[in-house]
Design an enzyme around this catalytic site. Structure first.
Site, short mmCIF file in Angstrom:
data_model
loop_
_atom_site.label_atom_id
_atom_site.label_comp_id
_atom_site.label_asym_id
_atom_site.label_seq_id
_atom_site.Cartn_x
_atom_site.Cartn_y
_atom_site.Cartn_z
CG LEU A 183 38.61 30.77 54.02
CD1 LEU A 183 39.68 29.68 53.99
CD2 LEU A 183 38.43 31.30 55.44
N GLY A 203 38.72 30.84 47.07
CA GLY A 203 38.60 31.29 45.68
C GLY A 203 39.68 30.67 44.82
CG ASP A 207 43.86 37.33 40.68
OD1 ASP A 207 44.66 36.85 41.52
OD2 ASP A 207 42.97 38.14 40.97
CG ASN A 209 46.43 41.39 44.68
OD1 ASN A 209 45.28 41.08 44.98
ND2 ASN A 209 47.11 42.31 45.33
NE ARG A 210 44.80 39.66 35.53
CZ ARG A 210 45.15 38.39 35.42
NH1 ARG A 210 46.41 38.04 35.62
NH2 ARG A 210 44.25 37.46 35.13
CE1 TYR A 211 40.06 40.63 36.41
CE2 TYR A 211 41.28 38.66 37.05
CZ TYR A 211 40.75 39.48 36.07
OH TYR A 211 40.93 39.15 34.75
CB CYS A 215 36.99 36.08 47.02
SG CYS A 215 37.80 35.09 45.75
CG LEU A 229 43.80 31.94 56.35
CD1 LEU A 229 44.96 31.30 55.59
CD2 LEU A 229 43.00 30.89 57.08
CG LEU A 243 49.14 33.07 51.64
CD1 LEU A 243 48.23 32.77 52.82
CD2 LEU A 243 50.50 32.43 51.84
#
Length: 304
Positions: A183, A203, A207, A209-211, A215, A229, A243
């Protein structure tokens, strides 16, 4: 002489009577010892400070609430949930959900602590689900395992349908690779319904959203299917929203119960985040809000 003597006698009787009364009063009010006086003083001081202590407790409680609210909004802790009431008989699902815990070295200690809480929330949601799944935690070790052992004191060893392993999901499901679905919000594929024969991977990383595409890229390199989703199909989020791992899990779990994505999203994603239902006939936004929504949609990620 007789009269004088009589007066003297009466006077003596009066003095004696007054002395007796004074003596009796003294006996009725015993003198407190030094220790008793100290105890009495301390009690009086304690009673006098009762209202002040109550005010201090109220202030501490208020500060704790504000700090917890700040941490929840920052994603540092997970908001506790009210106990759900099952609407029917529990029927386990054949779906398997995997928490990919292979990102230990990409998180700081604070994020590891947050992830540990989220894993616990996943188990809690699964334990109370109408259709519980088999939950796996692959590549489970390092600081995450150390933190879980410290916090839970081995309680996790008794969790039902929870399967932590040091193996990767490719090793754990070596002969079922074609059933794996990772996902990722970056996937071009959108889930319409969950397949009871599939193994869905989340995953397990905090983080902020740093990376980017972490995934999605990992799954692509391994030749694994990916999907996201169907959030865009049902709701608009006018505020930036990431999320958490447990929120993704809870959405999947609730879909199995309701067979309704919209209902699952609305129950899990906090309403304060500016959710707009696309099914609402009165749904309408200005150009400014629409632009903000589109920008938020592009930022929408789970913590992976």
């Amino acid at each position: 002489m007789e009269n004088k003597d009589a007066l003297d006698i009466g006077k003596d009787d009066t003095n004696t009577s007054e002395a007796d009364v004074s003596k009796n009063e003294t006996q009725e009010q015993p003198v407190l010892s030094k220790s008793a006086l100290k105890r009495l003083k301390r009690q009086q001081e304690w009673d006098a400070g009762r209202e002040k202590r109550a005010e201090m407790r109220r202030e501490k409680k208020r500060l704790r609430k504000e700090e917890r609210k700040r941490k929840i909004e920052a994603g540092e802790v997970v908001k506790s949930q009210k106990k759900r009431i099952r609407l029917g008989k529990v029927v386990p699902s054949s779906i398997r959900i995997v928490l990919d815990c292979a990102f230990d070295d990409l998180m700081n200690d604070k994020e590891i602590n947050s992830l540990c809480q989220q894993v616990t929330r996943c188990h809690s949601a699964n334990r109370t689900a109408l259709h519980p799944v088999e939950l796996f935690a692959t590549n489970f070790g390092g600081r995450l395992k150390t933190r879980q052992d410290f916090v839970l004191k081995g309680q996790q060893n008794n969790w039902k349908r929870y399967n932590p392993t040091t193996k990767s999901y490719l090793e754990e499901f070596e002969s079922q690779k074609e059933k794996l679905v990772y996902l990722s919000a970056d996937s071009d594929n959108t889930i319409t319904e969950l397949d009871e024969d599939k193994i869905y991977i989340i995953g397990a990383i905090v983080d902020k959203n740093r990376y980017k595409n972490l995934c999605q890229n990992k799954a692509s390199e391994q030749g694994i299917k990916t999907a996201k989703l169907p959030i865009d199909e049902y709701i608009k989020i006018t505020d930036r929203k990431i999320l958490t791992v447990n929120q993704v899990f809870e959405i999947l779990s609730l879909w199995l119960e309701y067979r309704d994505w919209e209902k699952a999203f609305m129950e899990v994603i906090p309403k304060r985040k500016g959710i707009l239902l696309k099914s609402d006939e009165s749904f309408d936004v200005s150009e400014d809000t629409r632009s903000q929504s589109n920008q938020s949609d592009s930022e929408l990620e789970k913590e992976n």
